[in-house]
Design a protein around this motif. Structure first.
Motif, short mmCIF file in Angstrom:
data_model
loop_
_atom_site.label_atom_id
_atom_site.label_comp_id
_atom_site.label_asym_id
_atom_site.label_seq_id
_atom_site.Cartn_x
_atom_site.Cartn_y
_atom_site.Cartn_z
N GLY A 56 5.98 2.81 -1.10
CA GLY A 56 4.63 2.51 -1.57
C GLY A 56 4.32 3.24 -2.87
O GLY A 56 3.72 2.68 -3.78
N GLU A 57 4.75 4.48 -2.97
CA GLU A 57 4.50 5.27 -4.17
C GLU A 57 5.18 4.63 -5.39
O GLU A 57 4.59 4.55 -6.47
N GLU A 58 6.43 4.18 -5.22
CA GLU A 58 7.15 3.54 -6.33
C GLU A 58 6.44 2.27 -6.78
O GLU A 58 6.28 2.02 -7.98
N ILE A 59 6.02 1.47 -5.82
CA ILE A 59 5.36 0.20 -6.14
C ILE A 59 4.03 0.45 -6.84
O ILE A 59 3.71 -0.19 -7.85
N VAL A 60 3.25 1.38 -6.33
CA VAL A 60 1.96 1.70 -6.95
C VAL A 60 2.19 2.19 -8.38
O VAL A 60 1.49 1.77 -9.31
N ALA A 61 3.19 3.04 -8.58
CA ALA A 61 3.47 3.57 -9.92
C ALA A 61 3.89 2.47 -10.89
O ALA A 61 3.47 2.47 -12.05
N LYS A 62 4.70 1.52 -10.43
CA LYS A 62 5.24 0.51 -11.33
C LYS A 62 4.38 -0.75 -11.44
O LYS A 62 4.42 -1.43 -12.46
N VAL A 63 3.63 -1.08 -10.40
CA VAL A 63 2.89 -2.34 -10.39
C VAL A 63 1.38 -2.12 -10.41
O VAL A 63 0.68 -2.67 -11.25
N CYS A 64 0.89 -1.33 -9.50
CA CYS A 64 -0.55 -1.23 -9.26
C CYS A 64 -1.28 -0.31 -10.21
O CYS A 64 -2.48 -0.51 -10.47
N SER A 65 -0.61 0.71 -10.71
CA SER A 65 -1.30 1.72 -11.51
C SER A 65 -1.81 1.19 -12.84
O SER A 65 -2.69 1.81 -13.44
#
Length: 141
Positions: A56-65
């Motif tokens: 989840g952290e990787e996805i948030v950093a790359k997509v959601c942030s």
């Protein structure tokens, strides 16, 4: 006599550039290539991650942030407990449904169509938990 010396010197100076004419000029192609190298080089490397393995952290950093990091387009900022509280109150499944289908300015899956359902659930849990939730994300297998 001075005039004749000057004339001889002038003739010699004019003839000197012609001395190399007629010689076979060979160019060292490797030296030439080395001397004409660009100042900088850019190498692009495509690094594909295996679907289902992202946290989840990787996805948030790359997509959601991109939006949630700054609150762009009215999105709740990461860690803003006041903005997340009414969303968290809807429940984990409702947040996953919103993220899956898109909501407001957010496209489905935040624009990352390659996310698996479990990865999306991990990202939702991570983002909501930063805003005060206590959701349990699916484990990375």
């Amino acid at each position: 006599m001075t005039q004749s010396r000057a004339l001889i010197a002038l003739a010699a100076a004019l003839a000197l550039p012609l001395a190399g004419c007629g010689k076979d000029k060979t160019i060292d192609s490797e030296l030439s290539a080395t001397l004409t190298q660009p100042v900088a080089q850019v190498e692009l490397k495509v690094q594909k991650e295996e679907p289902g393995k992202r946290t989840g952290e990787e996805i948030v950093a790359k997509v959601c942030s991109g939006c949630h990091g700054s609150g762009a387009l009215g999105s709740p900022k990461t860690g803003d407990t006041n903005a997340w509280a009414p969303r968290i109150a809807q429940g984990y499944d409702a947040l996953i449904a919103s993220a899956t289908n898109g909501k407001g300015n957010m496209p489905p899956k935040g624009g990352a169509a390659d996310l698996t359902d479990k990865e999306l659930a991990r990202a939702v849990a991570y983002l909501a938990n930063k805003g005060g939730a206590d959701f349990k994300a699916p484990p990375v297998e």
